[in-house]
Motif scaffolding. Structure first.
Motif, PDB file in Angstrom:
ATOM      1  N   LYS A  30       0.837  -1.211   0.000  1.00 19.96           N
ATOM      2  CA  LYS A  30       0.000   0.000   0.000  1.00 19.96           C
ATOM      3  C   LYS A  30       0.869   1.256   0.000  1.00 19.96           C
ATOM      4  O   LYS A  30       0.601   2.207  -0.744  1.00 19.96           O
ATOM      5  N   GLU A  34       1.039   4.068  -2.986  1.00 17.30           N
ATOM      6  CA  GLU A  34       0.752   5.477  -2.685  1.00 17.30           C
ATOM      7  C   GLU A  34       1.966   6.367  -2.963  1.00 17.30           C
ATOM      8  O   GLU A  34       1.822   7.493  -3.458  1.00 17.30           O
ATOM      9  N   SER A  38       1.583   9.099  -5.859  1.00 22.45           N
ATOM     10  CA  SER A  38       1.610  10.520  -5.516  1.00 22.45           C
ATOM     11  C   SER A  38       2.692  11.246  -6.303  1.00 22.45           C
ATOM     12  O   SER A  38       2.490  12.376  -6.779  1.00 22.45           O
ATOM     13  N   SER A  52      -3.110  -0.929  -5.876  1.00 20.53           N
ATOM     14  CA  SER A  52      -2.403  -1.302  -4.657  1.00 20.53           C
ATOM     15  C   SER A  52      -2.174  -2.813  -4.604  1.00 20.53           C
ATOM     16  O   SER A  52      -1.159  -3.284  -4.100  1.00 20.53           O
ATOM     17  N   ASP A 100       6.487   6.083   2.872  1.00 21.74           N
ATOM     18  CA  ASP A 100       5.162   6.680   3.052  1.00 21.74           C
ATOM     19  C   ASP A 100       5.229   8.170   2.700  1.00 21.74           C
ATOM     20  O   ASP A 100       6.057   8.899   3.259  1.00 21.74           O
TER      21      ASP A 100
END
Length: 297
Positions: A30, A34, A38, A52, A100
């Protein structure tokens, strides 16, 4: 740090770098999706992963693969990102490095990179290589600071499969009996073999070889984003591309400085999706033949 954990930093900023476990795949997948999404959306480029689930499947496979050394970064029990080192060949490949998006620029990426570079040094790999998205200035700067040298601009190319045979060239599925000849060819072109990746491609049914001039003159572990190809000449690699049923992932990676091969791809319906950069530490020989790198190198 092989097989062990390291705590880096102090106080609230301390990070635990540890070996990845197969069970980490869902969380890391995940984050991977992301992080790449992004970045691509910010620069208006196509996504590297369509969902994902695809990113999760890839990282779960890498975390469980005996030929990869993978690590995760944790802070206060929460996984912040991951990185992998491909150990299947004499040269180690890095990636995918993902952090992240909420915590990027907080040293996690650097420490995940340092962890795999330490592992490569411990295992005495002759060199380390990676491929980065050219539009990502931050990663380019990080890798340069860590000692990586820019070696080759790459064009990620995608388009309709040609599915044709070039005159004088025969492309067929690779077999275990072909490995020695393929490794010898890769050694002549690059100065090292990539036998571990080729053997995985044979087991997965994606590897192919091309025969011409009475002998094996090229091969591909897969004609895809995650596969590499090597040929004596541009025509050998062109034959592999022409015979492919599809170009899995974002596309194939074509060395842009190879003007003949790049132009041939354009003339045969492939388009440039994005520019990428091959970077290396340690052993590197200017290729003595034609090739397509994988997204690892």
């Amino acid at each position: 740090m092989a097989g062990q954990s390291q705590v880096l930093g102090s106080g609230e900023q301390s990070l635990l770098i540890r070996r990845a476990k197969p069970g980490d795949g869902e969380v890391c997948g995940k984050i991977c999706y992301e992080a790449f999404s992004s970045l691509a959306n910010h620069h208006n480029f196509p996504l590297d992963f369509p969902s994902s689930d695809v990113a999760t499947g890839l990282l779960s496979m890498l975390f469980a693969h005996p030929g990869f050394f993978c690590v995760v970064a944790e802070q206060d029990g929460k996984i912040l990102g991951s990185n992998c080192l491909d150990e299947r060949s004499p040269i180690a490949g890095v990636g995918p490095l993902t952090v992240d998006p909420a915590v990027q620029n907080r040293q996690a990426g650097r420490q995940l990179m340092q962890a795999v570079m330490t592992r490569a040094a411990e295992r005495k790999f002759a060199g380390i290589r990676l491929v980065q998205a050219a539009y990502h200035n931050r990663s380019l700067s990080l890798y340069a600071k860590l000692g990586f040298v820019v070696r080759e601009p790459l064009s990620c190319m995608q388009g309709p499969a040609m599915q044709k045979t070039l005159p004088g060239y025969r492309v067929r599925p690779a077999q275990t009996a072909d490995v020695a000849a393929c490794n010898e060819l890769c050694l002549r072109v690059h100065g090292h073999d990539r036998g571990g990746e080729l053997e995985d491609g044979i087991r997965q049914g994606t590897a192919v070889v091309v025969e011409s001039r009475g002998r094996l003159t090229g091969y591909a572990s897969s004609v895809a984003f995650f596969g590499h190809a090597v040929g004596e000449t541009n025509e050998d690699v062109e034959a592999l591309i022409a015979a492919a049923a599809a170009f899995a992932g974002p596309g194939i990676l074509v060395p842009t400085r190879n003007a003949g091969l790049f132009r041939w791809c354009l003339e045969n319906g492939l388009r440039v999706v994005q520019q990428m950069t091959l970077m290396t530490v340690g052993l590197y020989n200017e290729p003595a033949g034609a090739y397509l790198p994988s997204v690892l190198f």
